[in-house]
Design a protein around this motif. Structure first.
Motif, PDB file in Angstrom:
ATOM      1  N   GLU A   1       0.823  -1.213   0.000  1.00 14.97           N
ATOM      2  CA  GLU A   1       0.000   0.000   0.000  1.00 14.97           C
ATOM      3  C   GLU A   1       0.855   1.261   0.000  1.00 14.97           C
ATOM      4  OE1 GLU A   1      -2.530  -0.430   3.396  1.00 14.97           O
ATOM      5  OE2 GLU A   1      -3.769  -1.952   2.439  1.00 14.97           O
ATOM      6  N   GLN A   2       1.995   1.182   0.677  1.00 12.03           N
ATOM      7  CA  GLN A   2       2.775   2.407   0.874  1.00 12.03           C
ATOM      8  C   GLN A   2       3.693   2.766  -0.286  1.00 12.03           C
ATOM      9  OE1 GLN A   2       4.478   2.252   4.814  1.00 12.03           O
ATOM     10  NE2 GLN A   2       2.457   2.062   5.728  1.00 12.03           N
ATOM     11  N   ILE A   3       3.976   1.804  -1.155  1.00 14.70           N
ATOM     12  CA  ILE A   3       4.789   2.156  -2.320  1.00 14.70           C
ATOM     13  C   ILE A   3       3.875   2.680  -3.426  1.00 14.70           C
ATOM     14  CG2 ILE A   3       6.653   0.564  -1.753  1.00 14.70           C
ATOM     15  CD1 ILE A   3       5.481  -1.475  -3.617  1.00 14.70           C
TER      16      ILE A   3
ATOM     17  N   ILE B   1      -5.892   6.399   2.599  1.00 15.12           N
ATOM     18  CA  ILE B   1      -4.643   7.151   2.431  1.00 15.12           C
ATOM     19  C   ILE B   1      -3.985   6.850   1.079  1.00 15.12           C
ATOM     20  CG2 ILE B   1      -3.122   5.448   3.531  1.00 15.12           C
ATOM     21  CD1 ILE B   1      -2.792   8.875   4.757  1.00 15.12           C
TER      22      ILE B   1
ATOM     23  N   THR C   1       3.610   6.467   7.074  1.00 16.87           N
ATOM     24  CA  THR C   1       4.953   6.215   7.605  1.00 16.87           C
ATOM     25  C   THR C   1       5.966   6.970   6.775  1.00 16.87           C
ATOM     26  OG1 THR C   1       5.324   4.356   6.132  1.00 16.87           O
ATOM     27  CG2 THR C   1       4.264   3.870   8.242  1.00 16.87           C
TER      28      THR C   1
ATOM     29  N   ASN D   1       5.715   6.540   2.825  1.00 18.31           N
ATOM     30  CA  ASN D   1       4.730   7.167   1.946  1.00 18.31           C
ATOM     31  C   ASN D   1       4.419   8.613   2.330  1.00 18.31           C
ATOM     32  OD1 ASN D   1       3.296   6.556   4.239  1.00 18.31           O
ATOM     33  ND2 ASN D   1       1.484   5.793   3.189  1.00 18.31           N
TER      34      ASN D   1
ATOM     35  N   ARG E   1       4.533  11.081  -0.562  1.00 19.66           N
ATOM     36  CA  ARG E   1       3.420  10.910  -1.502  1.00 19.66           C
ATOM     37  C   ARG E   1       2.125  11.487  -0.912  1.00 19.66           C
ATOM     38  NH1 ARG E   1       3.770   5.824  -1.939  1.00 19.66           N
ATOM     39  NH2 ARG E   1       5.713   6.008  -3.072  1.00 19.66           N
ATOM     40  N   VAL E   2       1.922  11.277   0.412  1.00 24.22           N
ATOM     41  CA  VAL E   2       0.688  11.758   1.039  1.00 24.22           C
ATOM     42  C   VAL E   2       0.689  13.293   1.146  1.00 24.22           C
ATOM     43  CG1 VAL E   2      -0.724  11.686   3.132  1.00 24.22           C
ATOM     44  CG2 VAL E   2       0.323   9.599   2.273  1.00 24.22           C
TER      45      VAL E   2
END
Lengths: 432, 432
Positions: A26-28, A257, B331, B334, B337-338
């Motif tokens: 999810e975070q990449i 997010i 985190t 990311n 990006r956020v």
């Protein structure tokens, strides 16, 4: 693709929990996501699919092959499978259903017949049951002979000949009891069954309120159709709290997010639009007093203070009310007492801040009367804030609407309008 | 006291779950509360004590006799007892501890040595363990011989000779397996132990993330000291979400719907005070432009719109950020990006609302330039809102503070100041 890199990736990911892999995916970014899954290749362990949030999961489903999906979904409990497929697009849903064996597929399809956010969607279809006449020994022998018990079960459900649950026996108790004791003699007190069409919010409330670990789900005839376990209720409970928090801030409950810029913009637009309308409404109130402001510009400087304090006090009352309605701590029997408390707390804090801001006004602008106007409008607005903050969500709940959804806009509209009107109105009357 | 009334009360309450009795006791007023408990009298079943919130519980503790308390607290698991007494005043705590048998009292006192909100406070001290060499048959025989197994346990913890946990075996699996199989050969994969000083927030996160039902707690030497079960983690998880929601609204995490008017007033005062300071700060910004406003009173009418839209957009970004930090979806990997997403979403919605409000401004006041000023300041403020809404909580988290605690005040200060400054500044420059 370098084989060395693939081997290293597989080796690295092997000991990692699927939930952590899902977080990483999810975070990449989307491009890295595709590269990772391609590199991971045919031996992918797609258990993480169950842990992904919707948007990313849809993306990943398009990258994975039907074989990779099939490996991940076999041998899973039916409640997990329903959770996985219920929001999928039809094509992806078919891909998963086709990979299941006949019994699981039928069970999942049946669960999907129940309304969204109902007990029928949360429940596991595969239940360990025993007839009333069985002994501890019978139950143990039955379980030893069975080769596909569910992953998670904590109680055995005792059923009558018409398949109606009559009680539950904890596994720990069965193990601590001699073989010859009858299960019917060692059932837990106070069996609570869950109607299959009960909302998931009500299910979560019951688990939380009564410290339940597992509960049988029954159809309209009282017959056992499934079982819900605490982990499912825990997910719902967390989602509910999150939803209230998001809605109070004017966010869609679905916002994630990982959403794109465009999705984020689109989802936030409606609430900002509502806020614009309420803000224009407040401006119209101000425009009634243009002459007063033209005569005393200090009013324009000070008026946001009254509105802002009212807005904050209103938000405090509102949040308490929304939370208490959600946890059912605010009901008909204490509503009057709570409304009274909010109004009195608004009054007391209003008086305290009226004195403080009155003094500030006098010192800053050298006009005692301006201090008085500030103070009086502060008291008025904070009492109204307490009243609006508690009555609006109660009213919405009574009208069958979600109190978290629109209360924020209503409450700040009230406090803005009352704040500007009382301050500028009093000023026009007492200062001109 | 009429004996008939007492009997009817006891009869009515007998089938009611203690949690529902507790809710009822919370929802009635203090006088009715005292009357109810007095009428209920000596045969009171004080199990509801464990379900009451702190304020009401303290009140009730003073009404109950030591004997009534003693009946309620005996035979309870130690984690429930710790939960009951940890926030009690010393005298009441002593009353409960004195009622326990020696073993329980020592266990509770030991748990209380661990810091508040740590795993040591959540855990049950009484654990069902088995050495590695035991078979299924050994475990069943042991449990049948034991006469005080914990109320809730779902796994047997397998320990080595130094009392370190090496694995867990599910009860369901034990029951489904022949007597001669060794427990060590049927342990669950990937044992996760919890350090006794881990924060309860981290414990709840682990249970939620890894779908745990039960986890062994270990001391600094890796030795087993207790076990935490999913129901405790569920309570913590709900409390954490509630706390964030309350803090975002400027409420103390401790505030309860049963608090008195005075307590409520006192608890809300500090945050309203912070808000007053920030509101005065915004007023000072406005006061720089008194001459501009005196020249064009329409500015006073329109300026709250820009500030309000910025405040709302900032609150949206802030809430997403606080929630994502709490669930660890936001985190280092990311964050960039956020942040980029929030700024761009602010920009796009800013542009959309700039056009809308620009047109409104032109129509309302007949000045195209006023529309342009409104539009530009709207874009500026909404971009800043997105930036402040995400960077301030991330910054607070990095600094080791609770991002939910003070972010709201900071973010609205930024959007008020930027909103008023950009709108009035641009107006002074372009319209005068």
């Amino acid at each position: 693709v370098a084989e060395g890199a693939r081997e290293r990736l597989i080796e690295t990911l092997e000991p990692v929990h699927p939930a952590d892999i899902a977080d990483f995916i999810e975070q990449i970014g989307p491009v890295e996501r595709r590269n990772l899954l391609t590199l991971w290749g045919p031996q992918i362990d797609a258990d993480f699919l169950f842990e992904l949030e919707e948007g990313v999961r849809d993306e990943v489903m398009e990258i994975l092959s039907p074989e990779q999906i099939a490996v991940a979904v076999q041998e899973r409990d039916t409640d997990d499978l329903v959770y996985l497929v219920e929001d999928m697009e039809e094509e992806a849903q078919e891909a998963v259903l086709d990979a299941l064996d006949e019994a699981d597929r039928v069970a999942v399809e049946q669960s999907l017949q129940y309304p969204e956010d109902s007990a029928g969607r949360l429940m596991q279809r595969h239940v360990v049951t025993a007839p009333q006449h069985w002994t501890v020994g019978d139950a143990i022998d039955f379980m030893r002979a069975s080769d596909d018990l569910p992953d998670q079960f904590y109680d055995i459900v005792i059923i009558d000949p018409r398949h109606k649950p009559v009680g539950e026996v904890r596994l720990g108790k069965i193990m601590a009891t001699p073989r010859w004791v009858k299960l019917a003699d060692m059932m837990e007190e106070g069996l609570r069954t869950i109607p299959v069409d009960q909302t998931s919010a009500d299910v979560a409330y019951a688990f939380n309120q009564y410290h339940m670990i597992q509960a049988p789900v029954v159809d309209e005839n009282g017959r056992l159709v499934g079982v819900i376990t605490i982990d499912d209720a825990m997910d719902v409970l967390e989602d509910e709290a999150e939803e209230d928090m998001m809605r109070l801030a004017g966010l869609g409950a679905e916002e994630e997010i990982t959403d794109s810029v465009w999705e984020t913009t689109r989802q936030r637009f409606p609430w900002l639009g509502v806020n614009l309308i309420t803000a224009v409404f407040a401006s119209i109130v101000i425009s009634f007093f243009e002459d007063t402001i033209a005569a005393i510009v200090a009013l324009a400087v000070l008026m946001p203070i009254v509105a802002s304090m009212g807005g904050n006090a209103g938000t405090q009352s509102l949040t308490v009310a929304v939370r208490a309605l959600a946890t059912r701590d605010l009901t008909g029997s204490n509503a009057y007492r709570v409304v009274r408390r909010e109004v009195l707390a608004g009054l007391l804090n209003g008086l305290a801040f009226a004195v403080i801001i009155g003094v500030v006004g006098v010192i800053w602008f050298g006009s005692p009367m301006l201090g008085v106007v500030l103070g009086i409008s502060m008291v008025i607005n904070m009492v109204v804030a307490g009243l609006a903050g508690i009555l609006i969500p109660i009213g919405l709940e009574k009208a069958g609407a979600d109190p978290a959804l629109a209360s924020g806009a209503f409450v700040t509209t009230v406090t803005d309008v009352v704040g500007f009107f009382s301050f500028l109105g009093l000023a026009g009357w007492l200062l001109l």
